[in-house]
Design an enzyme around this catalytic site. Structure first.
Site, PDB file in Angstrom:
ATOM      1  N   GLY A  66       0.843  -1.188   0.000  1.00 12.56           N
ATOM      2  CA  GLY A  66       0.000   0.000   0.000  1.00 12.56           C
ATOM      3  C   GLY A  66       0.870   1.226   0.000  1.00 12.56           C
ATOM      4  O   GLY A  66       2.052   1.162   0.392  1.00 12.56           O
ATOM      5  N   GLN A  69       3.081  10.042   1.311  1.00 13.25           N
ATOM      6  CA  GLN A  69       4.389   9.377   1.411  1.00 13.25           C
ATOM      7  C   GLN A  69       5.334   9.758   0.270  1.00 13.25           C
ATOM      8  O   GLN A  69       6.532   9.525   0.363  1.00 13.25           O
ATOM      9  CB  GLN A  69       4.218   7.852   1.453  1.00 13.25           C
ATOM     10  CG  GLN A  69       3.577   7.371   2.748  1.00 13.25           C
ATOM     11  CD  GLN A  69       3.440   5.867   2.768  1.00 13.25           C
ATOM     12  OE1 GLN A  69       2.521   5.312   2.182  1.00 13.25           O
ATOM     13  NE2 GLN A  69       4.367   5.179   3.424  1.00 13.25           N
ATOM     14  N   CYS A  86       6.506   0.231   7.746  1.00  8.09           N
ATOM     15  CA  CYS A  86       6.058   1.360   6.934  1.00  8.09           C
ATOM     16  C   CYS A  86       7.204   1.829   6.046  1.00  8.09           C
ATOM     17  O   CYS A  86       8.336   1.956   6.514  1.00  8.09           O
ATOM     18  CB  CYS A  86       5.609   2.489   7.857  1.00  8.09           C
ATOM     19  SG  CYS A  86       4.983   3.923   6.971  1.00  8.09           S
ATOM     20  N   LEU A  87       6.897   2.089   4.788  1.00  6.61           N
ATOM     21  CA  LEU A  87       7.922   2.572   3.863  1.00  6.61           C
ATOM     22  C   LEU A  87       8.508   3.904   4.341  1.00  6.61           C
ATOM     23  O   LEU A  87       9.637   4.236   4.005  1.00  6.61           O
ATOM     24  CB  LEU A  87       7.328   2.753   2.458  1.00  6.61           C
ATOM     25  CG  LEU A  87       6.710   1.495   1.817  1.00  6.61           C
ATOM     26  CD1 LEU A  87       6.112   1.839   0.457  1.00  6.61           C
ATOM     27  CD2 LEU A  87       7.731   0.377   1.690  1.00  6.61           C
ATOM     28  N   HIS A 110      -3.963   1.279   8.303  1.00  8.33           N
ATOM     29  CA  HIS A 110      -2.601   1.817   8.251  1.00  8.33           C
ATOM     30  C   HIS A 110      -2.502   2.861   7.144  1.00  8.33           C
ATOM     31  O   HIS A 110      -1.973   3.959   7.338  1.00  8.33           O
ATOM     32  CB  HIS A 110      -1.609   0.670   8.013  1.00  8.33           C
ATOM     33  CG  HIS A 110      -0.189   1.108   7.840  1.00  8.33           C
ATOM     34  ND1 HIS A 110       0.829   0.707   8.678  1.00  8.33           N
ATOM     35  CD2 HIS A 110       0.404   1.918   6.913  1.00  8.33           C
ATOM     36  CE1 HIS A 110       1.967   1.267   8.285  1.00  8.33           C
ATOM     37  NE2 HIS A 110       1.741   1.999   7.210  1.00  8.33           N
ATOM     38  N   GLU A 111      -3.054   2.514   5.990  1.00  8.18           N
ATOM     39  CA  GLU A 111      -2.929   3.397   4.820  1.00  8.18           C
ATOM     40  C   GLU A 111      -3.731   4.682   5.009  1.00  8.18           C
ATOM     41  O   GLU A 111      -3.239   5.775   4.709  1.00  8.18           O
ATOM     42  CB  GLU A 111      -3.432   2.633   3.592  1.00  8.18           C
ATOM     43  CG  GLU A 111      -2.684   2.954   2.359  1.00  8.18           C
ATOM     44  CD  GLU A 111      -1.200   2.854   2.586  1.00  8.18           C
ATOM     45  OE1 GLU A 111      -0.701   1.755   2.811  1.00  8.18           O
ATOM     46  OE2 GLU A 111      -0.534   3.888   2.566  1.00  8.18           O
ATOM     47  N   HIS A 171      -2.262   7.509   7.025  1.00  7.64           N
ATOM     48  CA  HIS A 171      -1.313   8.404   6.342  1.00  7.64           C
ATOM     49  C   HIS A 171      -2.000   9.662   5.814  1.00  7.64           C
ATOM     50  O   HIS A 171      -1.354  10.696   5.650  1.00  7.64           O
ATOM     51  CB  HIS A 171      -0.642   7.687   5.164  1.00  7.64           C
ATOM     52  CG  HIS A 171       0.507   6.813   5.563  1.00  7.64           C
ATOM     53  ND1 HIS A 171       1.630   7.287   6.216  1.00  7.64           N
ATOM     54  CD2 HIS A 171       0.722   5.489   5.394  1.00  7.64           C
ATOM     55  CE1 HIS A 171       2.463   6.291   6.426  1.00  7.64           C
ATOM     56  NE2 HIS A 171       1.949   5.182   5.947  1.00  7.64           N
TER      57      HIS A 171
HETATM   58 ZN    ZN Z   1       2.942   3.402   6.116  1.00 10.59          ZN
END
Ligand code: ZN
Length: 185
Positions: free
Chosen positions: A49, A54, A103-104, A145-146, A149
């Site tokens: 995702g 991000q 998380c990225l 989670h997404e 953001h």
């Molecule tokens: Zn994340």
């Protein structure tokens, strides 16, 4: 299109509420390019995702796709590609369930987060059409989670037991849990 640089924790864009997308923008070439860039970035980073903030685009857009037959997430159900614009989340089952999250934008760490077990998301798709989905179990965690953001939150904010925050390598070595039991998005 090219994969964009993923910004990391500490960058102020990750802590801002993203702007709602004006539905009239959805048909534009610029919007389509954002979607392609997000997709390419998610794939090149190995995430399941990604949210526009991000890549430093403060708009309420996120993508989720659990790949099929993927080595890492193979034991989990796959999902189609979800493209969500201006999503609104409603908790359907508040029973908590825990998963190790990554998380990225917070590379190299894993943390155990408990979240509600089922959520409903109302959103616009890539054609500007209203859609609704109820996500349960692992997918419910992925969606929450997404969507976090888009509202300036990171998973680490939701860890209730900080002894369950770990570097990826130590997580693999000491936790007894396999790397594939966590997610990156
Ligand atoms: Zn994340």
């Amino acid at each position: 299109m090219v994969a964009k640089k993923v910004i990391r924790m500490g960058h102020p864009t990750l802590r801002k509420e993203a702007q709602k997308v004006d539905p009239s923008e959805i048909a534009s070439q610029e919007f389509k390019e954002i979607l392609v860039d997000l997709y390419d970035t998610m794939k090149s980073e190995g995430g399941i995702g990604i949210a526009a903030p991000q890549v430093n685009i403060s708009k309420q857009i996120c993508l989720i796709e659990l790949p099929e037959n993927n080595e890492r997430y193979g034991h989990l159900s796959s999902s189609p590609l979800f493209i969500m614009v201006n999503p609104v989340i409603t908790i359907v089952d508040k029973t908590l369930q825990g998963f190790w999250e990554g998380c990225l934008s917070v590379p190299g760490l894993r943390g155990f987060v408990e979240r509600p077990k089922a959520v409903q998301i109302d959103y616009l798709d890539e054609n500007g059409i209203s859609q609704k989905i109820i996500a349960e179990n692992f997918l419910a965690t992925v969606f929450q989670h997404e969507l976090d953001h888009l509202f300036g939150k990171l998973y680490i904010d939701r860890i209730t037991d900080l002894t369950k925050l770990s570097y990826t390598e130590e997580f693999a070595e000491f936790n007894g849990a396999k790397k594939e039991d966590s997610l990156d998005e």
